[in-house]
Motif scaffolding. Structure first.
Motif, mmCIF file in Angstrom:
data_model
loop_
_atom_site.group_PDB
_atom_site.id
_atom_site.type_symbol
_atom_site.label_atom_id
_atom_site.label_comp_id
_atom_site.label_asym_id
_atom_site.label_seq_id
_atom_site.Cartn_x
_atom_site.Cartn_y
_atom_site.Cartn_z
ATOM 1 N N ASP A 155 44.586 43.714 36.315
ATOM 2 C CA ASP A 155 45.615 44.361 37.015
ATOM 3 C C ASP A 155 45.302 44.268 38.472
ATOM 4 O OD1 ASP A 155 48.111 45.426 37.494
ATOM 5 O OD2 ASP A 155 47.413 47.494 37.460
ATOM 6 N N THR A 156 43.873 44.239 38.856
ATOM 7 C CA THR A 156 43.439 44.529 40.297
ATOM 8 C C THR A 156 43.545 43.051 40.712
ATOM 9 O OG1 THR A 156 41.949 46.336 40.108
ATOM 10 C CG2 THR A 156 41.373 44.637 41.572
ATOM 11 N N ASP A 206 54.818 39.511 41.093
ATOM 12 C CA ASP A 206 55.465 40.736 40.066
ATOM 13 C C ASP A 206 55.982 39.953 38.930
ATOM 14 O OD1 ASP A 206 57.695 38.836 40.847
ATOM 15 O OD2 ASP A 206 58.931 40.266 41.698
ATOM 16 N N HIS A 238 49.960 43.252 46.224
ATOM 17 C CA HIS A 238 50.918 43.431 45.458
ATOM 18 C C HIS A 238 52.213 42.421 45.905
ATOM 19 C CE1 HIS A 238 49.800 47.301 44.795
ATOM 20 N NE2 HIS A 238 49.633 47.573 46.041
ATOM 21 N N LYS A 286 47.372 42.211 41.603
ATOM 22 C CA LYS A 286 47.858 42.958 42.815
ATOM 23 C C LYS A 286 47.089 42.240 44.171
ATOM 24 C CE LYS A 286 48.689 47.306 40.504
ATOM 25 N NZ LYS A 286 48.110 48.792 40.283
ATOM 26 N N THR A 287 45.991 41.248 43.937
ATOM 27 C CA THR A 287 45.478 41.097 45.108
ATOM 28 C C THR A 287 45.371 39.433 45.424
ATOM 29 O OG1 THR A 287 43.361 41.252 44.229
ATOM 30 C CG2 THR A 287 44.007 43.098 45.437
ATOM 31 N N TYR A 304 55.342 44.416 35.242
ATOM 32 C CA TYR A 304 55.387 43.198 35.991
ATOM 33 C C TYR A 304 56.563 42.743 34.867
ATOM 34 C CZ TYR A 304 51.017 43.493 38.108
ATOM 35 O OH TYR A 304 49.930 43.762 38.722
#
Length: 237
Positions: free
Chosen positions: A149-150, A162, A159, A153-154, A187
């Protein structure tokens, strides 16, 4: 909602089964059914030698048969600048890191997906490139106790991703588990039907029906290519 979902075909966008839900506008990708290169991250799930090669401990013939489509999806995504993440399902000899998994499949107590082994490596036909992320996991769900997930997001900036695009094996186990987990984290999911391999046709069909009805969008390699390729020339993509 259950009845409406069951009537939906695998290629319909999720928006078409939301007629009974009043929840405001749907996100762009679900409303239009168009995939934008800037929003997508590709997962290649567990395409390891032990799952793919003939005679290896966890052989999935369908995964081997669908290698050409997986290669095509990977090629299109790379050419479109879409980041690629590989997962490797890993078991350990030092201790039983996945005791319930080995309880249900005792053959894994002695062999299969061992850390550092040839069998645990990604097949040469889908060999990761230098800048690809290769993520090791110990559970079916690629999000469980991993930094996935990290990374999402990067990897394109904070963010910016999606949508997750899923190919690989086993369709009804790690691919579906990861698709559901991605959905639970908000997502959007694009699940490529002819680039995921199950142990049986029934298992493949069941997962496609589940994902298409409740968790995302099911599409073919041809449909994916048709949607993504025009965006390669789009300055906004």
């Amino acid at each position: 909602m259950g009845g409406r979902g069951q009537n939906r075909t695998a290629e319909q966008p999720l928006a078409r089964v939301a007629s009974g839900i009043s929840a405001g506008p749907l996100p762009r990708g679900l409303r239009t059914g168009v995939l934008r290169c800037t929003d997508i991250k590709t997962f290649i799930i567990d395409m390891q030698n032990d799952f793919v090669l003939d005679g290896y401990p966890m052989e999935v013939p369908m995964a081997r048969q669908k290698l050409p489509q997986m290669q095509e999806v990977t090629r299109v995504c790379r050419n479109s600048g879409i980041p690629v993440i590989y997962t490797e399902h890993i078991l350990l000899d030092a201790f039983n890191v996945s005791p319930l998994e080995t309880a249900y499949n005792p053959s894994l107590l002695d062999a299969g997906m061992r850390k550092g082994s040839i069998g645990a490596k990604i097949v040469d036909d889908l060999k990761p490139e230098q800048n690809d992320v290769v993520l090791q996991k110990h559970r079916y769900d690629a999000f469980h106790n991993t930094p996935l997930d990290t990374i999402l997001k990067t990897i394109r900036g904070l963010h910016q991703v999606d949508t997750v695009l899923i190919i690989g094996t086993l369709t009804e186990v790690c691919c579906e588990s990861t698709a559901r987990s991605a959905y639970m984290r908000d997502y959007k999911v694009a699940f490529v039907s002819d680039a995921t391999g199950a142990l049986s046709d029934a298992g493949q069909s069941a997962t496609e029906a589940n994902v298409a009805s409740f968790f995302g969008r099911v599409l073919t390699t041809k449909q994916l290519t048709h949607e993504i390729q025009p965006l390669q020339k789009d300055p906004a993509a």
